[in-house]
Design a protein around this motif. Sequence first.
Motif, PDB file in Angstrom:
ATOM      1  N   ARG A  67       0.836  -1.217   0.000  1.00  0.00           N
ATOM      2  CA  ARG A  67       0.000   0.000   0.000  1.00  0.00           C
ATOM      3  C   ARG A  67       0.867   1.262   0.000  1.00  0.00           C
ATOM      4  O   ARG A  67       0.551   2.242  -0.659  1.00  0.00           O
ATOM      5  N   TYR A  68       1.969   1.244   0.754  1.00  0.00           N
ATOM      6  CA  TYR A  68       2.843   2.426   0.778  1.00  0.00           C
ATOM      7  C   TYR A  68       3.492   2.654  -0.586  1.00  0.00           C
ATOM      8  O   TYR A  68       3.633   3.785  -1.041  1.00  0.00           O
ATOM      9  N   VAL A  69       3.897   1.571  -1.245  1.00  0.00           N
ATOM     10  CA  VAL A  69       4.493   1.701  -2.585  1.00  0.00           C
ATOM     11  C   VAL A  69       3.434   2.242  -3.549  1.00  0.00           C
ATOM     12  O   VAL A  69       3.706   3.140  -4.360  1.00  0.00           O
ATOM     13  N   GLN A  70       2.205   1.703  -3.411  1.00  0.00           N
ATOM     14  CA  GLN A  70       1.098   2.112  -4.291  1.00  0.00           C
ATOM     15  C   GLN A  70       0.855   3.623  -4.211  1.00  0.00           C
ATOM     16  O   GLN A  70       0.539   4.273  -5.200  1.00  0.00           O
ATOM     17  N   ARG A  71       1.024   4.201  -3.010  1.00  0.00           N
ATOM     18  CA  ARG A  71       0.793   5.639  -2.832  1.00  0.00           C
ATOM     19  C   ARG A  71       1.764   6.488  -3.652  1.00  0.00           C
ATOM     20  O   ARG A  71       1.528   7.662  -3.868  1.00  0.00           O
ATOM     21  N   GLN A  72       2.889   5.893  -4.052  1.00  0.00           N
ATOM     22  CA  GLN A  72       3.870   6.637  -4.860  1.00  0.00           C
ATOM     23  C   GLN A  72       3.499   6.602  -6.345  1.00  0.00           C
ATOM     24  O   GLN A  72       4.209   7.161  -7.168  1.00  0.00           O
ATOM     25  N   LEU A  73       2.395   5.933  -6.673  1.00  0.00           N
ATOM     26  CA  LEU A  73       1.933   5.795  -8.055  1.00  0.00           C
ATOM     27  C   LEU A  73       3.038   5.267  -8.993  1.00  0.00           C
ATOM     28  O   LEU A  73       3.437   5.945  -9.943  1.00  0.00           O
ATOM     29  N   PRO A  74       3.543   4.081  -8.710  1.00  0.00           N
ATOM     30  CA  PRO A  74       4.505   3.463  -9.631  1.00  0.00           C
ATOM     31  C   PRO A  74       3.768   3.065 -10.915  1.00  0.00           C
ATOM     32  O   PRO A  74       2.533   3.052 -10.941  1.00  0.00           O
ATOM     33  N   SER A  75       4.500   2.700 -11.971  1.00  0.00           N
ATOM     34  CA  SER A  75       3.794   2.268 -13.185  1.00  0.00           C
ATOM     35  C   SER A  75       3.142   0.899 -12.946  1.00  0.00           C
ATOM     36  O   SER A  75       2.049   0.650 -13.424  1.00  0.00           O
TER      37      SER A  75
END
Length: 422
Positions: free
Chosen positions: A329-337
């Motif tokens: 979820r934390y990675v998702q918040r950075q809007l990765p591709s």
Amino acid sequence: MNMEYDACIVGTGRVGLPLGLTMVEVGLNATGVDVDPALRDCVNAGRMPFSEPGYDAIVASKRFQVHASPEVVAKSAALVITVGTPLHNHIETDLAQIQRVLSSLTPLLCKGQLVCLRSTVAPRTTEFVRRFIERHTDLVVGKDIGLAFCPERIAEGKAHEELRTLPQIIGIQDEMSRELATDLFSKLSPDIMCTDFVSAELVKLFNNVARYVHFAIANQFALIADSFGANIFEVRELANHKYPRSSIAPPGFTAGTCLRKDFGMINEWNPYPDMLLSAWKMNEYCPAFLVEHLLRRTEIHNRQVAILGFSFKKDTDDTRDSLAPKLYRYVQRQLPSEIRVTDHHLPARIDESTIGSLVNWSIQEALKDAECVFVATNHTGYDAALRALAQQRPDTWIADLWNVTGKNQVFYQARDLGKEKE
Ligand SMILES: NC(=O)c1ccc[n+]([C@@H]2O[C@H](COP(=O)([O-])OP(=O)(O)OC[C@H]3O[C@@H](n4cnc5c(N)ncnc54)[C@H](O)[C@@H]3O)[C@@H](O)[C@H]2O)c1
């Protein structure tokens, strides 16, 4: 006591099933009860419903059968309760499974039986069970029926070995219960230690909470070392090397269904400031630490990300209370591709209640175009995969609190792997 079964395990999950199977292995006539039809079908067909090494042959013999109806309890000399004891969202034990089991069992109890609570419980829960039995039956504990709290202290993945080697702690408060419980558990281990209910309940909680705090300190040290620009792996090795009074643990995600909830079981009766809440906070911060500190080195936004491991523990398929979804979820918040999760211990799709249904990529597919890699679990095999990545994608950043490659750095680029051997 002449009964069809020596023991009936009520709740044949990750604790109850290995226990029942081990009882059969040592020559007891044991059976089980569980409300989960898929689990029953699997075990009764001779297959393990989850990964736990050492039990494939005994489960395949179909000598341990799991029933839907609790009626079998009336035919068993001992009942061992191993249902789940989660926490509510607050700092409060959820006793619902224990209460449901007691409601269904009490009409079936008879003189001479032993009721043994083996789920991990908050202090005074066994006393609650004693009162429950005496309110809902004509039986008196210590006179008509035995009652014991015998905590399960196995580690997942090591049940087969540890059920026969760990000392068995027995919490009892009368002679009849002592005799019945000692007789049952001495079939598993010659090392029996008797104490009272509360002390036995605390033994289990203290064992787990001590481990939880031990890992929290290791994680805290990793952060402190990082803030000084020091290398935690080097500092730890120097601190532990041939020094008899130091056993600093390696850092890593610390969670899982037992360790985190057991601190709550102690804390629900403790209003005072304590170090256990700080340990919780420390361990819970680790996913944020990885994301935040990788961001100091590289971008995650619009990048291809791989997360290695989704279960809470090395080489198991248990995702309960894992910190990997939090990291996701934390990675998702950075809007990765894209985020690709891989865990070879889990099925082709991973269903996570807060995230949804995730594709479980092969490790090769997850790493193929990865620009950032997070190691969430220290499964065997990740070292080789990351070393192969060093050839294909040398620029890829790796966040590896577990130190699975032995690189001895938390953050590094794939190209740095192998340099330590030059
Ligand atoms: N998993 C571990 O490594 C471990 C180690 C030591 C202690 N414990 C403790 O052991 C207990 C059980 O943990 P687990 O990991 O085996 O949980 P689990 O969820 O894997 O197993 C519990 C089982 O009980 C069954 N159940 C629930 N209600 C029931 C009912 N009314 N009648 C019959 N069956 C019912 C469930 O269907 C499930 O199969 C918990 O208190 C846990 O803290 C777990």
